[in-house]
Write a protein that holds these residues in place. Structure first.
Motif, PDB file in Angstrom:
ATOM      1  N   PHE A 298      43.425  27.155  25.967  1.00 23.94           N
ATOM      2  CA  PHE A 298      44.793  27.650  26.148  1.00 23.94           C
ATOM      3  C   PHE A 298      44.868  29.162  25.888  1.00 23.94           C
ATOM      4  CE2 PHE A 298      48.854  28.540  23.866  1.00 23.94           C
ATOM      5  CZ  PHE A 298      49.727  28.405  24.939  1.00 23.94           C
ATOM      6  N   ILE A 299      44.256  29.591  24.788  1.00 23.14           N
ATOM      7  CA  ILE A 299      44.295  31.015  24.427  1.00 23.14           C
ATOM      8  C   ILE A 299      43.502  31.855  25.429  1.00 23.14           C
ATOM      9  CG2 ILE A 299      43.544  32.709  22.679  1.00 23.14           C
ATOM     10  CD1 ILE A 299      46.169  31.151  22.062  1.00 23.14           C
ATOM     11  N   GLU A 300      42.345  31.349  25.857  1.00 22.71           N
ATOM     12  CA  GLU A 300      41.553  32.101  26.828  1.00 22.71           C
ATOM     13  C   GLU A 300      42.302  32.251  28.145  1.00 22.71           C
ATOM     14  OE1 GLU A 300      39.148  33.971  25.934  1.00 22.71           O
ATOM     15  OE2 GLU A 300      39.578  33.052  23.987  1.00 22.71           O
ATOM     16  N   GLN A 301      42.946  31.165  28.571  1.00 22.82           N
ATOM     17  CA  GLN A 301      43.686  31.224  29.836  1.00 22.82           C
ATOM     18  C   GLN A 301      44.915  32.126  29.713  1.00 22.82           C
ATOM     19  OE1 GLN A 301      44.502  27.298  31.351  1.00 22.82           O
ATOM     20  NE2 GLN A 301      42.405  27.146  32.113  1.00 22.82           N
ATOM     21  N   LEU A 302      45.550  32.069  28.572  1.00 18.07           N
ATOM     22  CA  LEU A 302      46.721  32.916  28.369  1.00 18.07           C
ATOM     23  C   LEU A 302      46.308  34.383  28.403  1.00 18.07           C
ATOM     24  CD1 LEU A 302      49.749  32.799  27.776  1.00 18.07           C
ATOM     25  CD2 LEU A 302      49.181  32.928  25.342  1.00 18.07           C
ATOM     26  N   ASN A 303      45.174  34.654  27.799  1.00 16.73           N
ATOM     27  CA  ASN A 303      44.663  36.017  27.797  1.00 16.73           C
ATOM     28  C   ASN A 303      44.396  36.493  29.226  1.00 16.73           C
ATOM     29  OD1 ASN A 303      43.663  38.391  26.528  1.00 16.73           O
ATOM     30  ND2 ASN A 303      41.596  37.674  27.026  1.00 16.73           N
ATOM     31  N   GLU A 304      43.799  35.623  30.035  1.00 16.62           N
ATOM     32  CA  GLU A 304      43.540  35.974  31.440  1.00 16.62           C
ATOM     33  C   GLU A 304      44.847  36.251  32.168  1.00 16.62           C
ATOM     34  OE1 GLU A 304      41.122  33.109  33.602  1.00 16.62           O
ATOM     35  OE2 GLU A 304      39.817  33.026  31.837  1.00 16.62           O
ATOM     36  N   LEU A 305      45.820  35.379  31.921  1.00 13.45           N
ATOM     37  CA  LEU A 305      47.116  35.542  32.577  1.00 13.45           C
ATOM     38  C   LEU A 305      47.766  36.867  32.207  1.00 13.45           C
ATOM     39  CD1 LEU A 305      49.034  32.164  32.406  1.00 13.45           C
ATOM     40  CD2 LEU A 305      48.554  33.522  34.425  1.00 13.45           C
ATOM     41  N   LYS A 306      47.705  37.189  30.920  1.00 12.55           N
ATOM     42  CA  LYS A 306      48.332  38.428  30.463  1.00 12.55           C
ATOM     43  C   LYS A 306      47.683  39.643  31.116  1.00 12.55           C
ATOM     44  CE  LYS A 306      49.933  37.152  25.778  1.00 12.55           C
ATOM     45  NZ  LYS A 306      50.794  38.116  25.067  1.00 12.55           N
ATOM     46  N   GLN A 307      46.398  39.489  31.487  1.00 13.83           N
ATOM     47  CA  GLN A 307      45.700  40.621  32.080  1.00 13.83           C
ATOM     48  C   GLN A 307      45.675  40.596  33.607  1.00 13.83           C
ATOM     49  OE1 GLN A 307      41.902  40.608  30.181  1.00 13.83           O
ATOM     50  NE2 GLN A 307      42.748  41.306  28.234  1.00 13.83           N
ATOM     51  N   ALA A 308      46.103  39.499  34.191  1.00 17.53           N
ATOM     52  CA  ALA A 308      46.023  39.372  35.653  1.00 17.53           C
ATOM     53  C   ALA A 308      46.997  40.338  36.334  1.00 17.53           C
ATOM     54  CB  ALA A 308      46.347  37.934  36.054  1.00 17.53           C
ATOM     55  N   PRO A 309      46.572  40.946  37.455  1.00 22.41           N
ATOM     56  CA  PRO A 309      47.447  41.892  38.165  1.00 22.41           C
ATOM     57  C   PRO A 309      48.467  41.151  39.026  1.00 22.41           C
ATOM     58  CG  PRO A 309      45.343  41.720  39.284  1.00 22.41           C
ATOM     59  CD  PRO A 309      45.274  40.792  38.106  1.00 22.41           C
ATOM     60  N   ILE A 310      49.295  40.347  38.368  1.00 19.94           N
ATOM     61  CA  ILE A 310      50.174  39.431  39.086  1.00 19.94           C
ATOM     62  C   ILE A 310      51.165  40.165  39.990  1.00 19.94           C
ATOM     63  CG2 ILE A 310      52.067  37.774  38.695  1.00 19.94           C
ATOM     64  CD1 ILE A 310      50.251  36.721  36.366  1.00 19.94           C
ATOM     65  N   GLU A 311      51.631  41.333  39.511  1.00 22.31           N
ATOM     66  CA  GLU A 311      52.590  42.112  40.319  1.00 22.31           C
ATOM     67  C   GLU A 311      51.982  42.499  41.677  1.00 22.31           C
ATOM     68  OE1 GLU A 311      55.882  43.151  39.323  1.00 22.31           O
ATOM     69  OE2 GLU A 311      55.347  41.432  38.083  1.00 22.31           O
ATOM     70  N   GLU A 312      50.683  42.732  41.653  1.00 23.51           N
ATOM     71  CA  GLU A 312      50.039  43.237  42.874  1.00 23.51           C
ATOM     72  C   GLU A 312      49.691  42.139  43.867  1.00 23.51           C
ATOM     73  OE1 GLU A 312      46.752  45.518  41.257  1.00 23.51           O
ATOM     74  OE2 GLU A 312      48.254  46.297  39.843  1.00 23.51           O
ATOM     75  N   ILE A 313      49.630  40.913  43.394  1.00 16.90           N
ATOM     76  CA  ILE A 313      49.260  39.823  44.299  1.00 16.90           C
ATOM     77  C   ILE A 313      50.526  39.336  44.968  1.00 16.90           C
ATOM     78  CG2 ILE A 313      48.100  37.596  44.490  1.00 16.90           C
ATOM     79  CD1 ILE A 313      46.744  38.252  41.791  1.00 16.90           C
ATOM     80  N   LYS A 314      50.594  39.557  46.271  1.00 12.69           N
ATOM     81  CA  LYS A 314      51.877  39.362  46.911  1.00 12.69           C
ATOM     82  C   LYS A 314      52.136  37.934  47.386  1.00 12.69           C
ATOM     83  CE  LYS A 314      53.419  43.403  46.072  1.00 12.69           C
ATOM     84  NZ  LYS A 314      54.016  43.484  44.754  1.00 12.69           N
ATOM     85  N   SER A 315      51.114  37.252  47.858  1.00 12.05           N
ATOM     86  CA  SER A 315      51.426  35.925  48.402  1.00 12.05           C
ATOM     87  C   SER A 315      51.103  34.829  47.375  1.00 12.05           C
ATOM     88  CB  SER A 315      50.650  35.672  49.697  1.00 12.05           C
ATOM     89  OG  SER A 315      49.362  35.168  49.402  1.00 12.05           O
ATOM     90  N   ILE A 316      51.855  33.763  47.521  1.00  9.41           N
ATOM     91  CA  ILE A 316      51.679  32.631  46.616  1.00  9.41           C
ATOM     92  C   ILE A 316      50.289  32.034  46.782  1.00  9.41           C
ATOM     93  CG2 ILE A 316      52.457  30.253  46.319  1.00  9.41           C
ATOM     94  CD1 ILE A 316      55.269  31.265  46.503  1.00  9.41           C
ATOM     95  N   GLY A 317      49.829  31.985  47.997  1.00 11.01           N
ATOM     96  CA  GLY A 317      48.500  31.450  48.263  1.00 11.01           C
ATOM     97  C   GLY A 317      47.425  32.255  47.553  1.00 11.01           C
TER      98      GLY A 317
END
Ligand code: CTP
Length: 414
Positions: A298-317
């Motif tokens: 859970f913590i490792e995945q949360l850490n990845e999520l916090k660092q993921a460039p989510i704003e830049e990834i435009k499509s849901i796919g």
């Protein structure tokens, strides 16, 4: 020592008829054997508060195990001894179970795992307990059945609605009492008496002498209380979080925690993570509290999520390509983070991902003349991405697409 004539009646109203008669019998036997027998602690507290309590132990001034043997010898039934604790469970001939306990000289958490129990008298036993409201005893010996021992003004504190320790080094001897104070305070709607609160605050550094398990156990007990959120705030006023996380928690910690508290199925660990989350060294801080493999993931995945460039990834796919391995639990938790910008598309992705059902299965691919193999997974994953993007929205479209992919692959192999 106050006489409390109503207490006998109260006991009779509280426990079953069978248990009441059993207690009377034990009291008679105690007189005969020459020991004193008592109900003590949480049970007496709850009796006075008219709250149900299933924890019916009899405390013996003298050798509890020896007395339990006497009970079984003259009344039948069987005895199971727990030598290290000076305790025995008596199963009566009509199959009632009651624990016979020897007066203790220790109530400290860390010594509980290494019990060295010397038998003592009821006064010594009571004086080593946590709070005045938990340090009362009621005699069940026949000669004084129903007599209340209240040497620390427990009744007064019940009336004043105060949680008060018995002596100044109580929290240092047993830091779990800091959590216990909070647990009883929220459960009964009491306040922690001023000097007691001050002593709890000055015992903060002793929290580090508790094992992880012990700490987690106390937090889990608090989490089981109906007013758990209130308890977490009360721990804050005692500086518990500031101590454990080495920093004052910002408002966003609480905003996050409050959201998590509302989620069904959340755990204490989720709450701790939410509280720690806004800290720059959150991962290092929470690391100390990880107890299971699932929590580590859970913590490792949360850490990845916090660092993921989510704003830049435009499509849901494309988000799926990035986040497919992240568990629902982690995503759901991350979406509650008040310090993150509200990611509409992430929210959207999460909802769609949970609902998606693929138009094709491995069996469909075989029917379409695909040779079974690991590449099935790749086709199906690409199909999932296309479905999430809305590029494919029927079984026919899916079939058409996958056949085209097959053609392409075959052409490449020529
Ligand atoms: N006790 C103590 N110090 C501790 C733990 C327990 O002095 N660290 C004493 C208290 O007198 C308490 C009794 O042991 O009343 C029984 O402990 P426990 O079962 O943990 O507490 P209860 O008061 O029965 O609480 P609950 O209603 O939550 O079971």
């Amino acid at each position: 020592e106050a006489n409390f004539p109503n207490l006998v009646q109260r006991l009779e109203d509280t426990v079953s008829k069978e248990h009441f008669h059993l207690l009377k019998l034990i009291g008679r036997e105690a007189d005969r054997f020459g020991v004193n027998a008592y109900l003590v602690g949480g049970f007496v507290r709850d009796l006075l508060l008219k709250r149900p309590n299933e924890d019916l132990d009899v405390v013996i001034e003298g050798d509890g195990i020896e007395f339990a043997n006497v009970l079984a010898a003259s009344n039948g039934g069987s005895i199971k001894k727990h030598d290290t604790f000076g305790t025995a469970t008596w199963t009566t001939p009509d199959d009632m179970k009651i624990d016979i306990v020897t007066c203790r000289t220790e109530y400290y958490a860390e010594t509980a795992s290494l019990p060295i129990v010397r038998s003592s008298n009821i006064h010594e036993d009571l004086t080593r307990r946590d709070f005045t409201i938990n340090a009362m005893a009621m005699s069940i010996s026949e000669h004084s059945f129903g007599k209340l021992l209240d040497e620390y003004q427990g009744i007064e504190d019940l009336k004043a609605k105060k949680i008060r320790i018995l002596h100044p080094i109580s929290f240092i001897e047993d830091p779990t009492r800091i959590f216990r104070a909070v647990r009883f305070a929220v459960r009964f709607g009491y306040s922690i008496e001023g000097e007691t609160a001050r002593l709890a605050q000055s015992a903060m550094s002793h929290l580090f002498s508790l094992s992880q398990q012990r700490l987690r156990q106390e937090l889990t007990l608090i989490h089981k209380e109906a007013k758990d959120l209130e308890a977490f705030y009360l721990l804050d006023t005692l500086n518990v979080w500031k101590t454990l996380f080495q920093k004052e928690l910002p408002a966003s910690s609480w905003q996050y925690a409050e959201r998590v508290f509302k989620q069904s199925g959340h755990t204490v660990f989720h709450i701790l993570t939410a509280l720690a989350s806004p800290l720059s060294n959150w991962r290092e801080m929470i690391q100390l509290y990880i107890m299971t493999a699932k929590e580590r993931v859970f913590i490792e995945q949360l850490n990845e999520l916090k660092q993921a460039p989510i704003e830049e990834i435009k499509s849901i796919g494309e988000l799926h390509r990035y986040l497919y391995a992240v568990h629902d639990e982690t995503l759901r938790f991350y979406l509650l983070d008040p310090t993150q910008r509200f990611h509409t598309h992430l929210d959207d992705y999460f909802k769609k991902r949970q609902k998606i059902s693929l138009y094709l299965t491995g069996d469909d691919l075989i029917k379409l003349d695909f040779k079974p193999g690991p590449h099935f997974r790749d086709y199906l994953f690409e199909l999932e991405i296309k479905q999430l993007n809305g590029e494919i929205s029927s079984k026919e479209e899916a079939t058409k697409w996958v056949l085209k992919e097959k053609q392409k692959a075959e052409a490449n192999h020529l």
